[in-house]
Design a protein around this motif. Structure first.
Motif: not given
Length: 386
Positions: A50, A57, A87, A131
């Motif tokens: 990412t 992200g 992220s 994430a």
């Protein structure tokens, strides 16, 4: 290689530091992810990264599609997968479409994990929401003292009564996370330290698929719970005679609930209907201190292992569901049905209330029209309209 900070480095510098010089072969991507094939010594690997410089992200539907593609490629070519994750979580302005995308991604990751695909997650500055579940689907995680890793972001936890922002950050930071389990690795925040950890991991990998460590993980998670003994908040009932397990009470699912749920599923080998009616994952600081994301992914992996063994697990959403518990159960189940009165939302409402205080937040938590649930991949069937 310079000795700069890994968590402050650009995604380009992170990738360049990790792999053998000149071995990177960038793969096509339809999202903000960086996908690459590279070498570490004599071992070919794949990587997905990412980019925190691109909208923090976040993972949108396009990123989920690219991640699913590289997971499949890693399985097909028997190459270890390196995940560089920095992220803020899901792209919430995509509404329920991102829930369907994360469900599909979780299914892919669970299948890869159960097939023994080696996956390592190298974490940057922030790893939240979906994430964080991606990170715990990997077989190992490496991070720095300043890394923040949680199902919910610091300000959401602060608003939910988790204490001062400083206290919350300390509780979900790398120094706290590394104390839990043998799959955690705390590193100096430098590019060489992350590169050395990755090279050592690859060097030690067996040539055969990784073994199933789910039962060992269950033991460790149970020991962690035993030290704090948090109360279960959801009402979970198993009915072996009808082949059903219900989660009700419209409570949020915390670490104790997720582990109890997984244990009850493991107690039966018959086809099961899973009825879920809860508001979402817990926002309590006690659950985040225990690493709620790991408990949710453990539940998902438990469910998916039963599905792999031929046991039908039909998830019936009988009330409201959102966030991490939706991703875990829907991603693992054999099929998902929206029952009468059921609905899927993006986040627990209390979490959304905190996020909406930001001036840049443009997020809808409305449930979709029933006709769109199947189209978005949120469910496979809708049993009734209401």
């Amino acid at each position: 290689m310079h000795d700069g900070s890994f968590t402050s480095a650009s995604v380009t510098d992170r990738l360049a530091a990790l792999f053998d010089a000149g071995s990177e072969n960038m793969l096509s991507a339809d999202s903000g992810l960086r996908l690459t094939a590279a070498k570490i010594g004599s071992r070919q690997v794949l990587a997905a990264a990412t980019d925190p410089a691109l909208d923090k992200g976040v993972l949108g539907t396009a990123e989920c599609t690219d991640l699913r593609r590289i997971v499949r490629l890693a399985l097909e070519t028997k190459r270890p997968l390196v995940l560089l994750i920095d992220s803020a979580g899901a792209r919430l302005d995509e509404g329920l479409a991102i829930q369907g995308a994360l469900r599909g991604l979780m299914t892919e990751l669970l299948d890869a994990s159960l097939a023994g695909l080696p996956m390592i997650a190298l974490l940057g500055r922030n790893v939240f929401g979906g994430a964080s579940m991606l990170a715990f689907a990997a077989s190992k995680r490496c991070y720095a003292p300043g890394t923040l890793l949680a199902m919910s972001g610091p300000r959401v936890l602060e608003s939910a009564g988790g204490g001062s922002l400083t206290t919350v950050r300390t509780s979900i930071g790398g120094l706290s996370r590394c104390r839990h389990g043998d799959a955690e690795c705390l590193l100096d925040d430098t590019l060489p330290a992350y590169a050395a950890a990755l090279h050592q991991w690859v060097k030690r990998l067996p040539t055969r698929p990784l073994p199933d460590t789910l039962d060992h993980e269950r033991h460790l998670l149970g020991m962690r719970l035993g030290k704090t003994n948090p109360p279960a908040t959801a009402y979970i009932v198993s009915s072996p005679e009808t082949g059903s397990l219900s989660v009700s009470g419209r409570a949020s699912i915390g670490a104790a609930d997720a582990l109890k749920f997984a244990t009850m599923v493991d107690a039966t080998q018959a086809p099961m209907d899973l009825y879920i009616d809860c508001v979402g994952h817990s926002l309590h600081m006690a659950d985040e201190t225990l690493i709620l994301s790991q408990y949710l992914v453990h539940l998902a992996r438990t469910l998916r292992r039963h599905a792999h063994r031929g046991q039908q697990l039909r998830l019936r959403i009988a009330g409201e569901i959102s966030g991490g518990i939706y991703i875990a159960t829907a991603g693992a189940a054999s099929s998902v049905d929206i029952a009468p009165g059921g609905s899927v939302r993006t986040l627990p409402q209390a979490s959304l209330n905190s996020i909406l205080t930001r001036p840049d937040a443009a997020i809808s938590n409305a449930s979709a029209d029933f006709a769109h649930y199947v189209e978005l991949g949120v469910a496979d069937t809708v049993s009734a309209l209401s």
